[in-house]
Motif scaffolding. Structure first.
Motif, PDB file in Angstrom:
ATOM      1  N   TYR A   1       0.862  -1.179   0.000  1.00 18.51           N
ATOM      2  CA  TYR A   1       0.000   0.000   0.000  1.00 18.51           C
ATOM      3  C   TYR A   1       0.900   1.232   0.000  1.00 18.51           C
ATOM      4  N   THR A   2       1.033   1.873  -1.154  1.00 20.48           N
ATOM      5  CA  THR A   2       1.993   2.960  -1.322  1.00 20.48           C
ATOM      6  C   THR A   2       1.490   4.270  -0.713  1.00 20.48           C
ATOM      7  N   GLU A   3       2.403   5.215  -0.578  1.00 19.86           N
ATOM      8  CA  GLU A   3       2.040   6.538  -0.068  1.00 19.86           C
ATOM      9  C   GLU A   3       1.027   7.212  -0.985  1.00 19.86           C
ATOM     10  N   SER A   4       1.174   7.043  -2.298  1.00 20.90           N
ATOM     11  CA  SER A   4       0.207   7.651  -3.228  1.00 20.90           C
ATOM     12  C   SER A   4      -1.158   6.962  -3.130  1.00 20.90           C
ATOM     13  N   ASP A   5      -1.177   5.646  -2.878  1.00 14.99           N
ATOM     14  CA  ASP A   5      -2.446   4.943  -2.633  1.00 14.99           C
ATOM     15  C   ASP A   5      -3.126   5.522  -1.400  1.00 14.99           C
ATOM     16  N   HIS A   6      -2.347   5.759  -0.362  1.00 15.45           N
ATOM     17  CA  HIS A   6      -2.893   6.302   0.887  1.00 15.45           C
ATOM     18  C   HIS A   6      -3.437   7.718   0.663  1.00 15.45           C
ATOM     19  N   ALA A   7      -2.690   8.539  -0.049  1.00 14.89           N
ATOM     20  CA  ALA A   7      -3.152   9.904  -0.329  1.00 14.89           C
ATOM     21  C   ALA A   7      -4.455   9.884  -1.116  1.00 14.89           C
ATOM     22  N   ALA A   8      -4.564   8.993  -2.109  1.00 13.75           N
ATOM     23  CA  ALA A   8      -5.797   8.878  -2.900  1.00 13.75           C
ATOM     24  C   ALA A   8      -6.959   8.426  -2.021  1.00 13.75           C
ATOM     25  N   PHE A   9      -6.713   7.472  -1.136  1.00 14.79           N
ATOM     26  CA  PHE A   9      -7.740   6.995  -0.201  1.00 14.79           C
ATOM     27  C   PHE A   9      -8.249   8.147   0.666  1.00 14.79           C
ATOM     28  N   LEU A  10      -7.332   8.954   1.207  1.00 16.59           N
ATOM     29  CA  LEU A  10      -7.733  10.069   2.071  1.00 16.59           C
ATOM     30  C   LEU A  10      -8.552  11.103   1.305  1.00 16.59           C
ATOM     31  N   ARG A  11      -8.200  11.376   0.052  1.00 19.85           N
ATOM     32  CA  ARG A  11      -8.965  12.348  -0.747  1.00 19.85           C
ATOM     33  C   ARG A  11     -10.402  11.882  -0.968  1.00 19.85           C
ATOM     34  N   GLU A  12     -10.627  10.580  -1.001  1.00 20.14           N
ATOM     35  CA  GLU A  12     -11.955  10.020  -1.255  1.00 20.14           C
ATOM     36  C   GLU A  12     -12.847   9.996  -0.015  1.00 20.14           C
ATOM     37  N   GLN A  13     -12.285  10.230   1.166  1.00 22.35           N
ATOM     38  CA  GLN A  13     -13.052  10.123   2.394  1.00 22.35           C
ATOM     39  C   GLN A  13     -13.903  11.361   2.635  1.00 22.35           C
ATOM     40  N   ARG A  14     -15.047  11.145   3.196  1.00 21.96           N
ATOM     41  CA  ARG A  14     -15.950  12.242   3.539  1.00 21.96           C
ATOM     42  C   ARG A  14     -15.347  13.033   4.704  1.00 21.96           C
ATOM     43  N   GLN A  15     -15.360  14.356   4.597  1.00 23.02           N
ATOM     44  CA  GLN A  15     -14.807  15.203   5.650  1.00 23.02           C
ATOM     45  C   GLN A  15     -15.758  15.270   6.835  1.00 23.02           C
ATOM     46  N   PHE A  16     -15.224  15.223   8.044  1.00 25.13           N
ATOM     47  CA  PHE A  16     -16.054  15.338   9.236  1.00 25.13           C
ATOM     48  C   PHE A  16     -15.608  16.542  10.048  1.00 25.13           C
ATOM     49  N   VAL A  17     -16.513  17.024  10.912  1.00 24.99           N
ATOM     50  CA  VAL A  17     -16.216  18.224  11.704  1.00 24.99           C
ATOM     51  C   VAL A  17     -15.891  17.906  13.158  1.00 24.99           C
ATOM     52  N   SER A  18     -16.322  16.744  13.637  1.00 23.06           N
ATOM     53  CA  SER A  18     -15.974  16.337  14.999  1.00 23.06           C
ATOM     54  C   SER A  18     -16.142  14.828  15.127  1.00 23.06           C
ATOM     55  N   PHE A  19     -15.621  14.300  16.223  1.00 21.72           N
ATOM     56  CA  PHE A  19     -15.746  12.864  16.476  1.00 21.72           C
ATOM     57  C   PHE A  19     -15.837  12.616  17.970  1.00 21.72           C
ATOM     58  N   SER A  20     -16.385  11.462  18.329  1.00 21.97           N
ATOM     59  CA  SER A  20     -16.360  11.029  19.725  1.00 21.97           C
ATOM     60  C   SER A  20     -15.995   9.551  19.752  1.00 21.97           C
ATOM     61  N   LEU A  21     -15.182   9.206  20.707  1.00 26.39           N
ATOM     62  CA  LEU A  21     -14.673   7.847  20.850  1.00 26.39           C
ATOM     63  C   LEU A  21     -15.465   7.124  21.926  1.00 26.39           C
ATOM     64  N   GLY A  22     -16.004   5.949  21.583  1.00 31.09           N
ATOM     65  CA  GLY A  22     -16.780   5.174  22.541  1.00 31.09           C
ATOM     66  C   GLY A  22     -15.918   4.204  23.337  1.00 31.09           C
ATOM     67  N   GLU A  23     -16.561   3.445  24.194  1.00 32.59           N
ATOM     68  CA  GLU A  23     -15.872   2.458  25.024  1.00 32.59           C
ATOM     69  C   GLU A  23     -15.433   1.266  24.173  1.00 32.59           C
ATOM     70  N   PRO A  24     -14.209   0.783  24.388  1.00 35.87           N
ATOM     71  CA  PRO A  24     -13.723  -0.330  23.581  1.00 35.87           C
ATOM     72  C   PRO A  24     -14.286  -1.677  24.021  1.00 35.87           C
ATOM     73  N   THR A  25     -14.282  -2.605  23.085  1.00 30.80           N
ATOM     74  CA  THR A  25     -14.540  -4.004  23.408  1.00 30.80           C
ATOM     75  C   THR A  25     -13.253  -4.753  23.100  1.00 30.80           C
ATOM     76  N   MET A  26     -12.975  -5.800  23.870  1.00 31.27           N
ATOM     77  CA  MET A  26     -11.767  -6.568  23.666  1.00 31.27           C
ATOM     78  C   MET A  26     -12.125  -7.935  23.118  1.00 31.27           C
ATOM     79  N   SER A  27     -11.339  -8.392  22.165  1.00 30.66           N
ATOM     80  CA  SER A  27     -11.526  -9.745  21.646  1.00 30.66           C
ATOM     81  C   SER A  27     -10.162 -10.406  21.528  1.00 30.66           C
TER      82      SER A  27
END
Length: 78
Positions: free
Chosen positions: A7-33
């Motif tokens: 997975y090249t750096e240019s692949d990663h950059a292209a992936f990021l450009r395709e992602q929907r932009q968000f304005v905030s986030f919240s992290l929930g409680e983890p589950t362990m497996s």
């Protein structure tokens, strides 16, 4: 160490450009497996978008002796 060495750096950059932009986030409680391929914590992450909609993604953290590996897909180990 890169989890996906082909997975090249240019692949990663292209992936990021395709992602929907968000304005905030919240992290929930983890589950362990634990399975044959290791122990993982999975966190639900709620993303808020500019149009006031929300979505949930999962952040998986693989716990390893050499340090954790992080991926945003639950099936990254496959």
């Amino acid at each position: 160490m890169d989890v996906l060495p082909e997975y090249t750096e240019s692949d990663h950059a292209a992936f990021l450009r395709e992602q929907r932009q968000f304005v905030s986030f919240s992290l929930g409680e983890p589950t362990m497996s634990t399975g044959i391929d290791g122990t993982y914590l999975t966190f639900p992450v709620t993303l808020a978008y500019p149009d006031e909609t929300t979505g949930v993604v999962r952040l998986a953290v693989g716990l390893e002796t050499g340090g954790p590996k992080v991926c945003d897909r639950y099936d990254w180990r496959g």
